[in-house]
Design an enzyme around this catalytic site. Structure first.
Site, PDB file in Angstrom:
ATOM      1  N   ASP A 232       0.855  -1.186   0.000  1.00 57.77           N
ATOM      2  CA  ASP A 232       0.000   0.000   0.000  1.00 57.77           C
ATOM      3  C   ASP A 232       0.892   1.237   0.000  1.00 57.77           C
ATOM      4  O   ASP A 232       1.533   1.543   0.999  1.00 57.77           O
ATOM      5  CB  ASP A 232      -0.900  -0.025   1.240  1.00 57.77           C
ATOM      6  CG  ASP A 232      -2.055   0.953   1.164  1.00 57.77           C
ATOM      7  OD1 ASP A 232      -2.150   1.686   0.169  1.00 57.77           O
ATOM      8  OD2 ASP A 232      -2.874   0.971   2.100  1.00 57.77           O
ATOM      9  N   ASP A 233       0.947   1.936  -1.122  1.00 62.47           N
ATOM     10  CA  ASP A 233       1.851   3.079  -1.287  1.00 62.47           C
ATOM     11  C   ASP A 233       3.314   2.652  -1.200  1.00 62.47           C
ATOM     12  O   ASP A 233       4.166   3.404  -0.725  1.00 62.47           O
ATOM     13  CB  ASP A 233       1.596   4.167  -0.234  1.00 62.47           C
ATOM     14  CG  ASP A 233       0.263   4.872  -0.408  1.00 62.47           C
ATOM     15  OD1 ASP A 233      -0.478   4.520  -1.344  1.00 62.47           O
ATOM     16  OD2 ASP A 233      -0.038   5.782   0.389  1.00 62.47           O
TER      17      ASP A 233
ATOM     18  N   ARG B   8      -6.456  -0.243  -7.421  1.00 52.98           N
ATOM     19  CA  ARG B   8      -6.898  -1.585  -7.042  1.00 52.98           C
ATOM     20  C   ARG B   8      -8.018  -2.064  -7.961  1.00 52.98           C
ATOM     21  O   ARG B   8      -8.060  -3.238  -8.346  1.00 52.98           O
ATOM     22  CB  ARG B   8      -7.343  -1.592  -5.576  1.00 52.98           C
ATOM     23  CG  ARG B   8      -6.178  -1.419  -4.625  1.00 52.98           C
ATOM     24  CD  ARG B   8      -6.618  -0.913  -3.242  1.00 52.98           C
ATOM     25  NE  ARG B   8      -5.429  -0.486  -2.521  1.00 52.98           N
ATOM     26  CZ  ARG B   8      -4.773  -1.236  -1.634  1.00 52.98           C
ATOM     27  NH1 ARG B   8      -5.199  -2.450  -1.354  1.00 52.98           N
ATOM     28  NH2 ARG B   8      -3.695  -0.773  -1.032  1.00 52.98           N
TER      29      ARG B   8
ATOM     30  N   LYS C  83      -6.583  -4.901   2.911  1.00 52.57           N
ATOM     31  CA  LYS C  83      -7.280  -3.690   2.479  1.00 52.57           C
ATOM     32  C   LYS C  83      -7.949  -3.921   1.127  1.00 52.57           C
ATOM     33  O   LYS C  83      -7.279  -4.118   0.123  1.00 52.57           O
ATOM     34  CB  LYS C  83      -6.278  -2.535   2.400  1.00 52.57           C
ATOM     35  CG  LYS C  83      -6.892  -1.196   2.034  1.00 52.57           C
ATOM     36  CD  LYS C  83      -5.820  -0.115   2.089  1.00 52.57           C
ATOM     37  CE  LYS C  83      -6.344   1.226   1.608  1.00 52.57           C
ATOM     38  NZ  LYS C  83      -5.309   2.280   1.686  1.00 52.57           N
TER      39      LYS C  83
ATOM     40  N   HIS D  43     -10.926  -1.811  -0.300  1.00 53.53           N
ATOM     41  CA  HIS D  43     -10.967  -0.426  -0.778  1.00 53.53           C
ATOM     42  C   HIS D  43     -11.590  -0.282  -2.168  1.00 53.53           C
ATOM     43  O   HIS D  43     -11.284   0.668  -2.888  1.00 53.53           O
ATOM     44  CB  HIS D  43      -9.541   0.142  -0.771  1.00 53.53           C
ATOM     45  CG  HIS D  43      -9.469   1.598  -0.401  1.00 53.53           C
ATOM     46  ND1 HIS D  43     -10.339   2.202   0.468  1.00 53.53           N
ATOM     47  CD2 HIS D  43      -8.611   2.577  -0.786  1.00 53.53           C
ATOM     48  CE1 HIS D  43     -10.012   3.476   0.617  1.00 53.53           C
ATOM     49  NE2 HIS D  43      -8.974   3.728  -0.145  1.00 53.53           N
TER      50      HIS D  43
ATOM     51  N   HIS E 169       1.575   2.345   4.104  1.00 53.66           N
ATOM     52  CA  HIS E 169       0.755   3.556   3.993  1.00 53.66           C
ATOM     53  C   HIS E 169       0.950   4.455   5.213  1.00 53.66           C
ATOM     54  O   HIS E 169       1.158   3.978   6.324  1.00 53.66           O
ATOM     55  CB  HIS E 169      -0.713   3.150   3.876  1.00 53.66           C
ATOM     56  CG  HIS E 169      -1.633   4.239   3.412  1.00 53.66           C
ATOM     57  ND1 HIS E 169      -2.018   5.297   4.213  1.00 53.66           N
ATOM     58  CD2 HIS E 169      -2.257   4.422   2.220  1.00 53.66           C
ATOM     59  CE1 HIS E 169      -2.840   6.079   3.545  1.00 53.66           C
ATOM     60  NE2 HIS E 169      -3.001   5.570   2.325  1.00 53.66           N
TER      61      HIS E 169
ATOM     62  N   ASP F  65       0.257  -0.564  -5.243  1.00 54.50           N
ATOM     63  CA  ASP F  65      -0.852   0.071  -5.951  1.00 54.50           C
ATOM     64  C   ASP F  65      -0.465   1.369  -6.635  1.00 54.50           C
ATOM     65  O   ASP F  65      -0.977   1.695  -7.708  1.00 54.50           O
ATOM     66  CB  ASP F  65      -2.045   0.297  -5.007  1.00 54.50           C
ATOM     67  CG  ASP F  65      -1.683   1.076  -3.745  1.00 54.50           C
ATOM     68  OD1 ASP F  65      -0.481   1.313  -3.491  1.00 54.50           O
ATOM     69  OD2 ASP F  65      -2.615   1.442  -2.994  1.00 54.50           O
ATOM     70  N   ASN F  66       0.423   2.145  -6.019  1.00 60.76           N
ATOM     71  CA  ASN F  66       0.809   3.443  -6.589  1.00 60.76           C
ATOM     72  C   ASN F  66       2.116   3.897  -5.969  1.00 60.76           C
ATOM     73  O   ASN F  66       2.700   3.196  -5.151  1.00 60.76           O
ATOM     74  CB  ASN F  66      -0.289   4.493  -6.374  1.00 60.76           C
ATOM     75  CG  ASN F  66      -0.847   4.531  -4.967  1.00 60.76           C
ATOM     76  OD1 ASN F  66      -2.004   4.194  -4.746  1.00 60.76           O
ATOM     77  ND2 ASN F  66      -0.023   4.904  -4.009  1.00 60.76           N
TER      78      ASN F  66
ATOM     79  N   ARG G 182       2.634   9.599  -5.136  1.00 61.93           N
ATOM     80  CA  ARG G 182       1.212   9.262  -5.235  1.00 61.93           C
ATOM     81  C   ARG G 182       0.366  10.464  -5.662  1.00 61.93           C
ATOM     82  O   ARG G 182       0.605  11.583  -5.227  1.00 61.93           O
ATOM     83  CB  ARG G 182       0.715   8.761  -3.875  1.00 61.93           C
ATOM     84  CG  ARG G 182      -0.694   8.204  -3.877  1.00 61.93           C
ATOM     85  CD  ARG G 182      -1.165   7.911  -2.478  1.00 61.93           C
ATOM     86  NE  ARG G 182      -1.216   9.122  -1.678  1.00 61.93           N
ATOM     87  CZ  ARG G 182      -1.308   9.134  -0.351  1.00 61.93           C
ATOM     88  NH1 ARG G 182      -1.310   8.004   0.322  1.00 61.93           N
ATOM     89  NH2 ARG G 182      -1.370  10.276   0.303  1.00 61.93           N
TER      90      ARG G 182
END
EC number: 3.10.1.1
Length: 502
Positions: free
Chosen positions: A31-32, A74, A123, A125, A181, A273-274, A282
């Site tokens: 995540d991030d 996602r 997660k 989301h 994150h 994800d990013n 991001r």
């Protein structure tokens, strides 16, 4: 005639055409996350489990997300459709409330219909539930995201539970870590990146399987796009600690598959994800916002284990890759009207046999938070990147958790005080961008010299604009005519001029 995977396999096994053991797939998502690992040559951080996975994987050096925002990314990787096509324009939770279109056929939906058991831990989301159904689900929707996304002991036990209740069907398991994150905006008591959560200190709880690793801010590697300041270095050091927790979690998950005797039948994919939550990262379609780690480990393709691919690939390729792994075709259907949906991504499995010549990836971002309307589209062809900022007359928006971060607050304070920022940009140029940005990353890896108005690159600019427009039309982009035209499908041409001086 449709045939569930187990039934088809039973028939083909008699004919000698099917493997005796089912194939499985495991998708591990940070995540991030970024390139904070030894596998990607960061010597300042210890990530032994990701490094070990890389030795059994093909490592992609030019992998990119199609959108630099959590829920849209996602949704895109779980559908193979860019955010403007699947409908997840921005964040899913709370007041943002973005959802994919009801008729989207997601990866878990297609797998389930084909007889593959699906599970998600961590997660999620994304929504709605009807588009993203999982047979086994432990997410923020039915528990604490800290527990299912950061407590690696809890994650380990949930993976074990999923595997112990496994039937004869092949499975797809999606483990979506919440690390690394930021959490300073939501749970500041645990630190800026939740690096204190579960570390055994007073009031922090203890994650039994986690051995916390602390890092000296002076020892971190500061990426070129992050200010080289004490505040940013402290942020990175905290981020490293949570990357370490995720790395140990990756090791625990893989050990559960090994103990269950299914690891050698499982395609394992690790990515993020990013981009990381720092300036230019991001929510941006620059390199720091879209470049992602990507490890693909197939037990059936050891030929390229430990090798590096220079091919340009996208997270939009993950859905076709996993469908290919299970030999499941993508259906013909429409979301609206008669426009048939086609995946523009490709299966990555051929790259596990021989290096492909893939050279182009696309990006599409419209929102992050609901108030952050700043649509951008991009194309990267080899080392050239073109970004189209549709709302270029407006300042670039800043999201909440990044705004309150120590790095950005320090950058704001230094800027207003007229002090050196230690940054490669300034806030004015960060906020206000040209409509078209063209960069040659082979000569300008930091993307600081915009070539869009340089007559020497006029032909290249036109070619990339044509490539981008073609992809937008193919993916039914509602923004394809913006900002100087309006899309009216009943007229010809479909882009009607607005005469708005743009």
């Amino acid at each position: 005639m449709s045939c569930p995977v187990p039934a088809c396999c039973a028939l083909l096994l008699v004919l000698g055409l099917c493997r005796a053991r089912p194939r499985n797939a495991l998708l591990l998502l940070a995540d991030d996350g970024g390139f904070e690992s030894g596998a990607y040559n960061n010597s300042a951080i210890a990530t032994p489990h990701l490094d070990a996975l890389a030795r059994r994987s093909l490592l992609f050096r030019n992998a990119f997300t199609s959108v630099s925002s959590c829920s849209p990314s996602r949704a895109s990787l779980l559908t193979g459709l860019p955010q403007h096509q699947n409908g997840m324009y921005g964040l899913h939770q709370d007041v943002h409330h973005f959802n994919s279109f009801d008729k989207v056929r997601s990866l878990p939906l297609l797998l389930s219909q084909a007889g593959v058991r699906t599970g998600i831990i961590g997660k999620k989301h994304v929504g709605p539930e009807t588009v993203y159904p999982f047979d086994f689900a432990y997410t923020e929707e039915n528990g604490s995201v800290l527990q299912v996304g950061r407590n690696i002991t809890r994650i380990k036990l949930l993976v074990r539970k999923f595997l112990q209740t496994q039937d004869d069907r092949p499975f797809f398991l999606y483990v979506a870590f919440h690390d690394p994150h930021r959490c300073g905006h939501s749970q500041p008591q645990y630190g800026t990146f939740c690096e204190k959560f579960g570390n055994g200190e007073s009031g922090m709880g203890r994650i039994p399987d986690w051995t916390p690793q602390a890092y000296d801010p002076l020892d971190v590697l500061v990426p070129y796009f992050v200010p080289n300041t004490p505040a940013a270095r402290a942020d990175l050091a905290a981020q490293y600690t949570t990357v370490g927790r995720m790395d140990q979690g990756v090791g625990l998950v893989l050990q559960e598959l090994r103990d269950a005797g299914v690891l050698n039948d499982t395609l394992v994919i690790f990515t993020s994800d990013n981009g990381i939550p720092f300036p230019s990262g991001r929510t941006n379609l620059y390199w720091p916002g879209t470049a992602e780690p990507l490890l693909v480990s197939s037990p059936e393709h050891p030929k390229r284990w430990g090798q590096v691919s220079e091919a340009y690939v996208s997270l939009l390729d993950l859905t076709p890759t996993i469908l290919d792994w299970f030999s499941i075709p993508y259906p013909s259907y429409a979301i609206f009207g008669s426009k048939t949906i086609h995946l523009t991504g490709r299966s990555l499995l051929p790259a596990l046999e021989a290096e492909p010549l893939w050279a182009t990836v696309f990006g599409s971002q419209s929102h992050h938070e609901v108030t952050m309307s700043y649509p951008m589209r991009s194309v990267q062809h080899r080392h050239f990147r073109l970004v189209h900022n549709l709302n270029f007359k407006m300042p670039f928006p800043i999201d909440q958790d990044f705004y309150v971060s120590p790095t950005f607050q320090d950058l704001l304070n230094r800027t207003t005080a007229g002090q050196p920022t230690g940054w490669y940009k300034d806030l004015r140029h960060y906020y206000y961008r040209a409509r078209w940005e063209l960069y040659d990353r082979s000569r300008d890896p930091h993307e600081t010299q915009n070539l869009a108005t340089d007559p020497r690159f006029a032909q290249l600019l036109e070619m990339l604009r044509d490539q981008l427009a073609k992809w937008q039309w193919e993916t039914h982009d509602p923004w394809v005519c913006a900002p100087d035209g309006v899309l009216e499908e009943k007229l010809s041409p479909q882009c009607q001029p607005l005469h708005n001086e743009l």
